[in-house]
Design a protein around this motif. Structure first.
Motif, PDB file in Angstrom:
ATOM      1  N   GLY A 164       0.811  -1.218   0.000  1.00 38.60           N
ATOM      2  CA  GLY A 164       0.000   0.000   0.000  1.00 38.60           C
ATOM      3  C   GLY A 164       0.842   1.265   0.000  1.00 38.60           C
ATOM      4  N   GLY A 165       2.169   1.123   0.083  1.00 38.88           N
ATOM      5  CA  GLY A 165       3.026   2.316   0.121  1.00 38.88           C
ATOM      6  C   GLY A 165       4.234   2.220  -0.791  1.00 38.88           C
ATOM      7  N   ILE A 166       4.549   1.007  -1.236  1.00 34.34           N
ATOM      8  CA  ILE A 166       5.701   0.783  -2.119  1.00 34.34           C
ATOM      9  C   ILE A 166       5.197  -0.149  -3.230  1.00 34.34           C
ATOM     10  N   PRO A 167       5.554   0.111  -4.498  1.00 36.89           N
ATOM     11  CA  PRO A 167       5.020  -0.727  -5.572  1.00 36.89           C
ATOM     12  C   PRO A 167       5.266  -2.221  -5.326  1.00 36.89           C
ATOM     13  N   TYR A 168       4.226  -3.024  -5.561  1.00 40.59           N
ATOM     14  CA  TYR A 168       4.307  -4.467  -5.336  1.00 40.59           C
ATOM     15  C   TYR A 168       3.271  -5.129  -6.229  1.00 40.59           C
ATOM     16  N   ALA A 169       3.662  -6.169  -6.960  1.00 39.53           N
ATOM     17  CA  ALA A 169       2.741  -6.843  -7.873  1.00 39.53           C
ATOM     18  C   ALA A 169       2.956  -8.348  -7.767  1.00 39.53           C
ATOM     19  N   MET A 170       2.186  -8.973  -6.875  1.00 38.49           N
ATOM     20  CA  MET A 170       2.394 -10.388  -6.538  1.00 38.49           C
ATOM     21  C   MET A 170       2.351 -11.293  -7.770  1.00 38.49           C
ATOM     22  N   LEU A 259      -3.443   3.500  -5.734  1.00 40.22           N
ATOM     23  CA  LEU A 259      -2.135   3.071  -5.214  1.00 40.22           C
ATOM     24  C   LEU A 259      -1.029   4.019  -5.661  1.00 40.22           C
ATOM     25  N   ASP A 260      -1.052   4.371  -6.958  1.00 38.06           N
ATOM     26  CA  ASP A 260       0.018   5.232  -7.475  1.00 38.06           C
ATOM     27  C   ASP A 260       0.001   6.602  -6.814  1.00 38.06           C
ATOM     28  N   ALA A 261      -1.216   7.129  -6.607  1.00 34.48           N
ATOM     29  CA  ALA A 261      -1.318   8.444  -5.976  1.00 34.48           C
ATOM     30  C   ALA A 261      -0.774   8.393  -4.549  1.00 34.48           C
ATOM     31  N   ARG A 262      -1.103   7.319  -3.838  1.00 32.49           N
ATOM     32  CA  ARG A 262      -0.582   7.174  -2.469  1.00 32.49           C
ATOM     33  C   ARG A 262       0.943   7.122  -2.472  1.00 32.49           C
ATOM     34  N   ILE A 263       1.466   6.274  -3.350  1.00 31.09           N
ATOM     35  CA  ILE A 263       2.926   6.119  -3.401  1.00 31.09           C
ATOM     36  C   ILE A 263       3.570   7.446  -3.775  1.00 31.09           C
ATOM     37  N   GLY A 264       2.923   8.165  -4.702  1.00 33.74           N
ATOM     38  CA  GLY A 264       3.428   9.482  -5.099  1.00 33.74           C
ATOM     39  C   GLY A 264       3.414  10.470  -3.932  1.00 33.74           C
ATOM     40  N   TYR A 265       2.336  10.424  -3.182  1.00 33.01           N
ATOM     41  CA  TYR A 265       2.221  11.336  -2.029  1.00 33.01           C
ATOM     42  C   TYR A 265       3.325  11.055  -1.004  1.00 33.01           C
ATOM     43  N   TYR A 266       3.508   9.771  -0.681  1.00 30.98           N
ATOM     44  CA  TYR A 266       4.540   9.415   0.305  1.00 30.98           C
ATOM     45  C   TYR A 266       5.935   9.759  -0.213  1.00 30.98           C
ATOM     46  N   THR A 267       6.140   9.545  -1.515  1.00 34.67           N
ATOM     47  CA  THR A 267       7.450   9.855  -2.090  1.00 34.67           C
ATOM     48  C   THR A 267       7.733  11.358  -1.983  1.00 34.67           C
ATOM     49  N   ARG A 335      14.360   6.802  13.057  1.00 30.89           N
ATOM     50  CA  ARG A 335      13.514   6.512  11.902  1.00 30.89           C
ATOM     51  C   ARG A 335      12.214   7.319  11.949  1.00 30.89           C
ATOM     52  N   ILE A 336      11.906   7.936  10.819  1.00 32.62           N
ATOM     53  CA  ILE A 336      10.718   8.786  10.714  1.00 32.62           C
ATOM     54  C   ILE A 336       9.746   8.125   9.735  1.00 32.62           C
ATOM     55  N   GLY A 337       8.590   7.764  10.232  1.00 27.70           N
ATOM     56  CA  GLY A 337       7.592   7.109   9.382  1.00 27.70           C
ATOM     57  C   GLY A 337       6.713   8.137   8.684  1.00 27.70           C
ATOM     58  N   HIS A 338       6.433   7.909   7.407  1.00 30.54           N
ATOM     59  CA  HIS A 338       5.458   8.745   6.676  1.00 30.54           C
ATOM     60  C   HIS A 338       4.640   7.812   5.802  1.00 30.54           C
ATOM     61  N   MET A 339       4.021   6.830   6.470  1.00 30.39           N
ATOM     62  CA  MET A 339       3.267   5.779   5.781  1.00 30.39           C
ATOM     63  C   MET A 339       1.767   5.898   6.040  1.00 30.39           C
ATOM     64  N   SER A 340       1.312   7.132   6.272  1.00 25.31           N
ATOM     65  CA  SER A 340      -0.105   7.341   6.548  1.00 25.31           C
ATOM     66  C   SER A 340      -0.524   8.659   5.922  1.00 25.31           C
ATOM     67  N   MET A 341      -1.774   8.712   5.478  1.00 26.11           N
ATOM     68  CA  MET A 341      -2.282   9.967   4.910  1.00 26.11           C
ATOM     69  C   MET A 341      -2.470  11.021   5.998  1.00 26.11           C
ATOM     70  N   GLN A 342      -2.343  10.613   7.241  1.00 30.66           N
ATOM     71  CA  GLN A 342      -2.435  11.582   8.343  1.00 30.66           C
ATOM     72  C   GLN A 342      -1.153  12.407   8.448  1.00 30.66           C
TER      73      GLN A 342
END
Ligand SMILES: *Cc1c(COP(=O)(O)O)cnc(C)c1O
Length: 368
Positions: A164-170, A259-267, A335-342
């Motif tokens: 949900g935060g880094i590209p992954y395609a099982m 997914l892409d928008a989320r990953i873009g936001y976190y990036t 370590r600083i987490g930024h894995m939430s839309m909050q």
């Protein structure tokens, strides 16, 4: 801003706070199955998926225990604390563990993994962590999966801090078992571990019917109930209904954003943070080209223990970040987490302001 559990959206909390519902019946079954479908979309898979009640590690336990027998060989990639956990789990199931190690600040090396499989062609399983949360190193799962697929060795991947935060395609990559957890990039409270297993993985489980690895974390138990009781009670146990429904809201929000928008936001947050850290003279553990979108690990300045920085942010700014994890890193890295839309740009700027203040008060500037 710790690397999980994350602050969750109010709608997710609202769902969690609703009256407790039963874990069976037509309404529940539809809600549960919909949650499974949303998870499959995020994992990018059509593989059969179950939602175990337990933290992410329960899923790791299930992956190893369900696919192997004691005495078999497990090739485990490790470059940090959570890679080591995979080794401990494999040892706990009586497997012979072949570690394929990289330096904690470097990604796993697919060539080294391939060489290990050359030396151990009988390996029953390969396991790796996608995003090593101890260091923020992202491992090359796609390349590793190409190797395990060519050799027909099942690969399980810990995506607990990446999904949900880094590209992954099982399915595209050919991963056999994906293990996740509710409380990181999926934006829900802790408590459940989604796990998906490929057809090949299920066939291996069928073939090894004599594995005899307990009942609860044996994936075949989950499959059996899903098949036999699928119309009204598609799991073997009293599932954590409210947690699953809260996760469903988290997943709906994630997929509505995309997914892409989320990953873009976190990036974007990661870049902003890195730019500011550089100006202050801090050094990140991974270079910008290999940044983790969802977590930034930073070296503490020379002569400063990272826990002092963690404590300062907590006490002076009411912000929670994490220290380092693992041998040689616990005091050196924060370590600083930024894995939430909050987490917003303003939060990133606040962290930078706090770090500057810390430097001034302590009279330190450049990083180690
Ligand atoms: C958080 C984390 C875990 C542990 O998950 P639990 O839900 O605490 O069991 C395992 N692996 C990785 C990569 C993690 O980030």
């Amino acid at each position: 801003m710790i690397p999980g559990p994350v602050t969750v959206d109010d709608e997710v909390l609202h769902e969690l706070g609703k009256p407790v519902r039963p874990h069976y019946g037509a309404e529940w079954t539809a809600q549960y199955n919909q949650t499974r479908e949303l998870l499959q979309q995020v994992m990018q898979t059509e593989a059969e998926l179950h939602i175990l009640v337990g933290s992410g590690s329960s899923g790791l336990d299930a992956a190893v225990g369900s696919l192997t027998r004691a005495g078999e060989t497990a090739v485990i990639g490790t470059n940090g604390y959570f890679g080591e956990r995979l080794m401990q789990i494999a040892e706990g199931y009586g497997l012979k563990v072949v570690p394929v190690e990289s330096h904690p600040t470097e990604p796993l090396d697919p060539t080294a993994l391939e060489a290990a499989l050359d030396r151990h062609p009988d390996a029953a399983i390969v396991g790796v962590v996608h995003h090593e949360t101890a260091t923020s190193v992202v491992n090359p799962v796609q390349q590793i999966a190409a190797i395990t697929r060519a050799r027909q060795v099942p690969l399980f991947v810990d995506t607990i801090s990446s999904l949900g935060g880094i590209p992954y395609a099982m399915d595209d990559w050919g991963v056999d078992v994906t293990v996740a957890a509710s409380q990181k990039c999926l934006g829900a409270p802790p408590g459940v571990a989604p796990i998906a297993a490929s057809e090949r993985a299920w066939q291996i489980m069928e073939r090894k019917a004599d594995r005899g690895r307990g009942w609860y974390l044996n994936l075949q138990t989950w499959r059996r109930f899903s098949q036999e009781w699928g119309r009204w009670h598609p799991h073997p146990i009293t599932i954590a209904t409210n947690t699953v429904l809260a996760l469903r809201v988290g997943l709906q929000q994630l997929l509505a954003d995309g997914l892409d928008a989320r990953i873009g936001y976190y990036t974007g947050l990661a870049r902003r943070l890195r730019g500011g850290l550089r100006k202050l003279g801090f050094k990140t553990v991974t270079p910008d080209e290999a940044l983790s979108p969802v977590l930034t690990a930073v070296y503490a300045p020379e002569g400063v223990a990272s826990r002092e920085i963690v404590g300062f942010l907590r006490e002076q700014y009411d912000v929670m970040i994490s220290g380092g994890l693992g041998e040689g890193l616990s005091d050196r890295v924060f370590r600083i987490g930024h894995m939430s839309m909050q987490v917003t740009e303003a939060d990133i700027d606040l962290i930078l302001e706090a770090l500057q203040e810390f430097q001034q008060r302590r009279g330190v500037s450049a990083a180690a």
